[in-house]
Design a protein around this motif. Structure first.
Motif, short mmCIF file in Angstrom:
data_model
loop_
_atom_site.label_atom_id
_atom_site.label_comp_id
_atom_site.label_asym_id
_atom_site.label_seq_id
_atom_site.Cartn_x
_atom_site.Cartn_y
_atom_site.Cartn_z
N TYR A 140 45.56 43.06 45.83
CA TYR A 140 44.62 41.36 45.49
C TYR A 140 46.63 40.59 45.06
CZ TYR A 140 46.68 45.05 41.67
OH TYR A 140 47.58 46.10 40.74
N LEU A 161 37.97 47.91 34.82
CA LEU A 161 38.90 48.54 36.01
C LEU A 161 40.29 47.57 36.17
CD1 LEU A 161 39.15 51.13 37.66
CD2 LEU A 161 37.49 49.28 39.93
N CYS A 162 40.99 48.46 35.12
CA CYS A 162 42.36 48.15 35.58
C CYS A 162 43.23 48.50 36.74
CB CYS A 162 43.03 48.37 34.08
SG CYS A 162 44.57 47.17 34.15
N GLY A 163 43.45 49.61 36.99
CA GLY A 163 44.73 50.36 38.27
C GLY A 163 43.58 52.06 38.15
N GLN A 173 34.17 45.57 35.89
CA GLN A 173 34.26 44.84 36.54
C GLN A 173 35.99 45.01 36.78
OE1 GLN A 173 33.73 41.43 34.06
NE2 GLN A 173 35.70 40.05 34.97
N GLY A 174 36.20 44.93 38.08
CA GLY A 174 38.18 44.72 37.94
C GLY A 174 38.83 43.18 38.09
N PHE A 175 39.58 43.71 37.30
CA PHE A 175 40.47 42.38 37.05
C PHE A 175 41.91 42.60 37.28
CE2 PHE A 175 42.51 43.22 33.05
CZ PHE A 175 42.49 44.60 32.86
N ILE A 176 42.46 41.45 37.33
CA ILE A 176 43.90 41.71 37.51
C ILE A 176 44.53 39.74 36.28
CG2 ILE A 176 45.09 42.91 38.57
CD1 ILE A 176 45.49 39.75 40.52
N GLU A 188 45.26 36.10 36.55
CA GLU A 188 44.47 35.18 37.33
C GLU A 188 43.90 34.28 35.75
OE1 GLU A 188 43.12 37.11 41.15
OE2 GLU A 188 41.71 38.14 39.66
N PHE A 207 36.48 38.75 44.01
CA PHE A 207 35.77 38.11 42.87
C PHE A 207 34.20 38.26 43.63
CE2 PHE A 207 39.32 35.36 42.55
CZ PHE A 207 39.71 36.28 41.63
N ILE A 256 36.67 47.79 43.99
CA ILE A 256 36.33 46.65 42.53
C ILE A 256 37.83 46.48 42.27
CG2 ILE A 256 35.08 46.88 40.40
CD1 ILE A 256 33.63 49.53 42.13
N LEU A 257 38.00 47.45 41.67
CA LEU A 257 39.84 46.54 41.69
C LEU A 257 40.60 45.64 42.33
CD1 LEU A 257 41.76 46.37 39.43
CD2 LEU A 257 43.25 48.94 40.61
N ILE A 258 40.72 46.38 43.07
CA ILE A 258 41.65 45.40 44.23
C ILE A 258 40.19 44.20 44.67
CG2 ILE A 258 41.91 44.92 47.20
CD1 ILE A 258 42.45 47.93 47.24
N ASN A 259 39.63 44.00 44.93
CA ASN A 259 39.17 42.54 45.30
C ASN A 259 38.29 42.10 43.83
OD1 ASN A 259 39.74 42.76 47.41
ND2 ASN A 259 37.77 43.65 48.34
N ARG A 260 38.32 42.92 42.62
CA ARG A 260 38.85 42.19 41.40
C ARG A 260 36.53 41.95 41.72
NH1 ARG A 260 42.01 40.23 44.77
NH2 ARG A 260 42.27 38.25 43.75
N LEU A 261 35.90 42.90 42.00
CA LEU A 261 34.92 42.35 41.52
C LEU A 261 33.48 42.82 40.00
CD1 LEU A 261 34.26 45.00 44.58
CD2 LEU A 261 34.06 42.50 44.64
N THR A 262 32.39 42.48 40.52
CA THR A 262 31.55 42.56 39.20
C THR A 262 30.76 43.99 39.61
OG1 THR A 262 32.86 41.02 38.26
CG2 THR A 262 30.72 41.57 37.14
N VAL A 263 30.13 44.83 39.40
CA VAL A 263 29.11 45.74 39.62
C VAL A 263 28.72 45.84 37.90
CG1 VAL A 263 28.51 47.52 40.30
CG2 VAL A 263 31.10 47.00 41.15
#
Lengths: 331, 331
Positions: free
Chosen positions: A60, A242-244, A270-273, A276, B237, B262-269
């Motif tokens: 990311y 989903l953080c790590g 939801q994946g996030f950093i 952002e 995203f 899902i994390l690396i691309n900060r997806l929402t599922v």
């Protein structure tokens, strides 16, 4: 002080990170120009995201450049200033990297008040890890009082904050951590309702016993089989921040068998950093700083002494050997 | 007409559904009471969700009871009425099940207008499948013009609507379907930009060629390896509407290797079932009905003739043998 030490990325890891991926260098202290300042770092923050930066693969963020100072959060003091907004003696938080001294133009530095909050906390509970916890909990998991929240890497810099914030909201909070010592800390010191030791060999049964009403929200730092087991216990309309994904940072396969439960239980994942959402930092940091100052948000630190110890401490962090927020105290 | 036929669940499937999981019965037509009406069904809808209902395992809905009429959407006509709101001759859509005739109290029946929309479409593009597509596309994927949208089971009742609605929004739309005939239909008749034949043996390469700018949103009906390949091409995203998991409905393991993306691309599922958003149906059905009436939303039907053919047609649906919306025309 005419020279200082820094650590650069010497080579990208093949699989696990090794000490010789890094190189300690001694460099001359530069003269600063108008608009610049010189910072002597007191603490360096070590965080799992750095593993991603060390690889060239898609992550990311941009890769860490070879032969450049390793990226990293820092807190320190201004020792020389030709910048109107910073004075010698100011305590400043920034991302100056694995280095004893750094030149800055001030643009990414933040002055902090250490009257009620110790400076190292600005790298932990009142810094990026705390904001990560605060964002995931409040903006993705949004748990209601009485719901069951599960947090992996529960004794760590992020997980410990997630769980304590969830307790303040009236949730049942269950941690997952490695080993009886960490689990005891999570329950006895941080006040979680239960903690599952994933190394104890009874993951599914222990998780079931700790979550008799199922799981409404998960804060995930690790991924892999431990996460898969938590997924299996989700309730309808559960939320997963989903953080790590530490379990897969070295490139190991980490297949998830229970993906279809996202459908069956109508979960949101939801994946996030946290970098952002800069617009939320003032609100989050104010709340976290107040809780730390009031003693309502506890934290623990693992402190390595001296810059030369940073590689070993970072490798330990990736293997879960740290206990609480991993810092390096610079000499 | 003193008797009619119906199909009941005779036994729960062990693995794949078999014809003898069902039993055809002849029953007496009941006399209706005040407040009731009698419906003669013209079409029965067959849908993948029924597979979940046949099992006792945890799913998003209660299990189908043994020895009771199989659940299912229907469209038909009122042939007798002692209900103030329904008259003989009305066309009504409901969930009356795998049966030629049913008694209803009207509470779950909806009168529909067949002037511009054929009655069977109320079981497809202007019914539950259409609403499923409409909800997932508009409320989860929310694609912008120019984004790339991928739809699995693209020639099916749901996927065909997702793709056509996404085209109307100006997206690049890529279908995934099984076999050259379905793929040709998806591109030439439905107007998708491309369609990947997952049976052709070059899934990754074909998907890459069809999505040169990566994937911004996925509508997933199938799961398993095909979904995993799509996950690998997501952009930052990205949004994934998880609607079905046919690849695992018989209990096969369907591990997902790319969860960490899902994390690396900060997806929402988000997993969903459309019945849980009843407040949105009037808006969605009005829009879908208008598009069908105007010829802007095309659909294709596979019609099995006679109730006795329903089990075989349903098994075919689960194996992807149908082509378009699977219906049973009742004699």
């Amino acid at each position: 002080m005419t020279t200082f030490q820094r650590i650069v990325l010497a080579a990208r890891p093949k699989g696990e990170v090794q000490a010789d991926n890094f190189r300690l260098e001694t460099v001359d202290t530069p003269a600063i120009k108008d608009g610049q300042l010189l910072v002597r770092n007191h603490y360096l923050s070590l965080d799992p995201y750095m593993r991603g930066r060390m690889s060239e693969g898609k992550s990311y963020a941009a890769s860490q450049a070879l032969d450049e100072t390793m990226i990293g959060g820092t807190v320190g003091e201004v020792i020389e200033s030709k910048h109107a907004k910073f004075a010698v003696g100011d305590t400043v938080v920034g991302t100056l990297g694995w280095t004893e001294v750094a030149v800055s133009d001030g643009s990414m530095l933040r002055k902090v008040d250490t009257t009620h909050v110790p400076e190292s906390a600005y790298l932990g509970s009142v810094g990026m890890p705390g904001m990560t916890a605060w964002y995931g909990l409040n903006h993705i998991m949004a748990p209601k009082a009485g719901e069951t929240v599960v947090v992996s890497a529960a004794s760590g810099a992020v997980g410990s904050v997630v769980g304590q914030l969830a307790k303040l909201k009236g949730c049942r909070v269950v941690g997952i951590a490695g080993g009886p010592e960490k689990c005891a800390y999570v329950v006895n010191e941080l006040g979680f309702d239960a903690c599952v030791d994933y190394k104890a060999g009874n993951l599914e049964a222990d998780l079931e016993a700790a979550t008799p009403d199922g799981i409404d929200a998960i804060f995930e730092n690790v991924g892999g089989k431990v996460f898969d087991a938590a997924l299996a216990r989700t309730n309808a309309f559960g939320r997963i921040a989903l953080c790590g994904w530490i379990s897969g940072y070295d490139g190991q396969p980490t297949p998830i068998d229970n993906f279809r439960l996202i459908l069956i239980n109508r979960l949101t994942v939801q994946g996030f950093i946290v970098g952002e959402q800069p617009e939320l930092w003032p609100e989050g940091l104010a709340e976290l700083g107040k809780l730390v100052a009031e003693g309502k948000l506890k934290f623990r630190e693992s402190v390595a002494e001296g810059l030369a110890k940073a590689p070993e401490a970072f490798i330990g962090l990736l293997k879960g050997r740290n206990f609480g927020k991993q810092l390096v105290k610079l000499g």
